[in-house]
Enzyme design. Sequence first.
Site: not given
Length: 499
Positions: A319, A323, A326, A360, A408, A438
């Site tokens: 992944g 997510g 993400c 995710g 995240g 990120e």
Amino acid sequence: MRTNGRNAKKLLARTAPPPKSPEALRQTFTFGDVLLVPKRSPITSRRRVDTTGRFSRRITLKLPIVSANMDTVTEAQMAIALARDGGLGVIHRFLTIEEECAEVAQVKRAESIVIERPYTLSPSDTVGEARALMRRREVGGLLVVDKASKLLGIVTTRDLKFKPAKDDAKPVTAVMTRKLVTARPGVSLEEAERLLGSAKVEKLPLVSASGELKGLITAKDLTKRRLAPDASHDAKGRLLVGAAVGVIGDYLERTAALLEAGADVLVLDVAHGHADHVLRAVEKIKARWPSAELVAGNVATYEGARDLAAAGADGIKVGVGPGATCSTRIVTGAGVPQLSAVMDCARITRELDVPITADGGIRDSGDITKALAGGASCVMIGSLLAGTDESPGWTVVRKGMKYKAYRGMASLAATLSRKHKAGEAELEAEQLAEVVPEGVEALVPYRGRVAEVLAQLEGGLRSGMSYCGAPDLATLWSNAEFIRITPAGWSESKPHAIE
Ligand code: XMP
């Protein structure tokens, strides 16, 4: 070397990228792009479906759901809840080594048939100290041993119940029970259960021939085990737990400490797992601890999965960017839609018997069925579990509604709190500007106990496997037929045209 204008042009021409044809681009898919075709099914009840999957070569889970190693998802409470329901929790690594080991140890202690190092008191400890220790450790009894570990007695909540506060200064020997029912280490579970039942006691200390304390079996743990035959247990009846490590800094020291603390599987987890230094870290860990179970990631291609498996990984996490929190794909432009990534990487399970985990992007139980049908052996989930009581995220009330924080691990807030923990309390403006997040910080709706969420996810998966005519995962892999759907097909799939 100095180059004049003409040389520079030639150099550029030589290094210019080869032409790429847009027609040659492969098409990729994620969960919402497909559905599974219903097949003739031999299954009469979804209870008859076996959902067993593997997280790594030797870690088998009756419920193939693993909680994400994120600081708003998995610490001990979440890992305990997951393992009790047949899944697995992976403790996040954004803790000191001692803190992460303490979370692992808490899971390993939560349930076990044999507690190898029960909490003890010495004869000179006071009743007040015994009371405080019981409260702090949340146990109902403490064994009293002398300096040579010889068992002298036991103090239970019952012994302390009607003792007035003035007795707190007395030594525990004044209140402890001296006549004990004991057994030898290695006693069978049936015999332990019989001894506890006939003496009507809760604790069975295990002592050697010379009277030395060697362990403890509690009635509570035996009952729990009987009530939850599908829970994820190790050979000693303790709950399984995973723990995350990184690839730089103290990771080898951390690995050693986590294995010592009892972690059943290590998860070497970085955003871009298909990198030379990650492969070297996998090799190093497996060379030093060949029998340790190691899941590594994250990757999104067959080549990534193949290289991690060749480096020694016992499981692969797949992944890059799917997510809920993400922003990797937006910030970097890199990533692969999750179902295609899973289907690509799953080749490695067939070729080398290394299971893959789809990490995710799971929004509903149907996505779990699709991820497994695409070749995954397990799924890893963050957002759907972050809103539960057992997640470490803090609670927020907004306009009368309850939420929990979910962020995240590459978000600005998570990065800053990591730096703060590492002692970089005062970040300069330029240092702040160097952080390129990120991931994002968010709130997820409060969802109650994790067991309730897992029951819904498991029920959906069982029904999904039944629609595919698959009584188990192997049949799901061979029976599943995906079809691509249009946005209208997806819109039709969701509840619609209703208030
Ligand atoms: P879900 O969708 O279940 O996904 O919430 C959980 C997974 O998301 C990954 N993760 C991140 N990915 N930036 C990313 O690109 C981040 O900040 C981040 N934090 C977590 C991770 O794989 C997790 O298991």
